[in-house]
Design an enzyme around this catalytic site. Structure first.
Site, PDB file in Angstrom:
ATOM      1  N   CYS A  22       6.640  -3.945  -2.903  1.00 13.03           N
ATOM      2  CA  CYS A  22       5.683  -2.944  -2.434  1.00 13.03           C
ATOM      3  C   CYS A  22       5.776  -2.910  -0.923  1.00 13.03           C
ATOM      4  CB  CYS A  22       4.263  -3.277  -2.885  1.00 13.03           C
ATOM      5  SG  CYS A  22       3.013  -2.117  -2.276  1.00 13.03           S
ATOM      6  N   ASN A  47       4.361  -0.764   1.432  1.00  7.51           N
ATOM      7  CA  ASN A  47       3.080  -0.671   2.136  1.00  7.51           C
ATOM      8  C   ASN A  47       2.338  -1.994   2.066  1.00  7.51           C
ATOM      9  OD1 ASN A  47       3.236   2.042   2.963  1.00  7.51           O
ATOM     10  ND2 ASN A  47       2.527   2.768   0.975  1.00  7.51           N
ATOM     11  N   ASN A  70       9.524   4.030 -10.565  1.00  9.93           N
ATOM     12  CA  ASN A  70       8.675   4.789  -9.647  1.00  9.93           C
ATOM     13  C   ASN A  70       9.340   6.144  -9.412  1.00  9.93           C
ATOM     14  OD1 ASN A  70       6.759   2.501  -8.739  1.00  9.93           O
ATOM     15  ND2 ASN A  70       8.797   1.641  -8.424  1.00  9.93           N
ATOM     16  N   CYS A 127       3.644   5.394  -0.728  1.00 13.31           N
ATOM     17  CA  CYS A 127       4.445   4.345  -1.366  1.00 13.31           C
ATOM     18  C   CYS A 127       5.577   4.002  -0.415  1.00 13.31           C
ATOM     19  CB  CYS A 127       4.984   4.814  -2.712  1.00 13.31           C
ATOM     20  SG  CYS A 127       6.063   3.609  -3.531  1.00 13.31           S
TER      21      CYS A 127
END
Length: 276
Positions: free
Chosen positions: A75, A77, A192, A219
């Site tokens: 991830c 962020n 994703n 994202c």
């Protein structure tokens, strides 16, 4: 069980961040789902867990759980928020922080301008390593659903991403296509789904339907994946501004075999404590 946490966000992609070095907490999938509920819990897109290093060459181990309780590999962020959290909580005084994840290692660098740059590693286009069912790497793949035929790029940024170029992200049918792509049979670990509008060679607009979380305000790994796909398809330059619903990220990639860099903010919202 009683524990302290911080609420943070990266461009509106929001997180519950927990220090599991000084606190002993077990997060079951059921507990994560209850905490993620925006009506009865804390509410977040992902839970970020700070653990002691698994590898002597790293400073921390970084774990990410989606709101549905599933653990994921990456991830972007969250990585920026992770870096700000460990500095803010006095867990390190370093400005360059090495972390391991479920799938690899990352370097998080706190810049003078209060932004954070994350070395996201080398984008992976080999289908078996994404993972994606294809005989060989291609710049563009054709994905079919019951009623749609889509032209997409596929890449791993430590987690799998599929990217579709659209004319206008505002009118893209993310609510319909996002879930269809997320669970497409050619992505055995789900994916994703990014929907990218190319404004010019140095700027794109992007919406992302995240695996296990739905559409989010931003994202980071999705922005990285979109730019990597755009560059390989000849659509983008090496330095690109990515405009997401929650704000802008800056992505830099010099091409195959080179690491990709992502720069953006990380915001602390509040600290809290819970008994559950």
């Amino acid at each position: 069980m009683h524990f302290h946490f911080s609420k943070m966000h990266g461009l509106g992609n929001d997180f519950m961040v927990v220090d599991c070095i000084t606190q002993n907490i077990f997060f079951s999938p059921d507990l994560i789902r209850r905490l993620a509920d925006r009506h009865t819990g804390v509410g977040f897109d992902q839970l970020l867990v700070v653990e002691a290093p698994y590898d002597p060459e790293t400073d921390f181990h970084y774990r990410i759980f989606n709101a549905d309780g599933s653990e994921v590999e990456q991830c972007g962020n969250g990585a920026r928020c992770f870096a700000r959290f460990v500095r803010m909580k006095g867990l390190t005084n370093k400005y360059s922080i090495n972390v391991s994840t479920k799938k690899g290692k990352m370097v998080l660098k706190i810049e003078d301008n209060d932004l954070i740059t994350v070395n996201m590693g080398i984008p992976e286009f080999e289908p078996g390593k994404i993972p994606f069912k294809a005989k060989q790497p291609e710049k563009t793949y054709i994905l079919r659903t019951d009623v749609h035929t889509l032209f997409c790029g596929a890449v791993s940024m430590g987690n799998p991403h599929v990217v579709t170029v659209v004319d206008d992200v505002d009118t893209a049918d993310v609510d319909t296509l996002g879930p269809l792509l997320e669970s497409h049979e050619r992505f055995p670990e789900r994916v994703n789904a990014g929907f990218m509008q190319v404004v010019n060679r140095e700027e794109v607009r992007l919406r992302v339907y995240e695996r296990g979380a739905g559409e989010t305000q931003a994202c980071g790994s999705g922005a990285c994946g979109a730019v990597a796909v755009g560059i390989t398809q000849g659509l983008l330059a090496e330095n690109v501004k990515v405009r997401l619903p929650g704000g802008d990220l800056h992505i830099s990639w010099q091409g195959p075999g080179k690491p990709l860099l992502m720069t953006g903010p990380a915001t602390h919202v509040f600290d809290g404590q819970l008994s559950c």
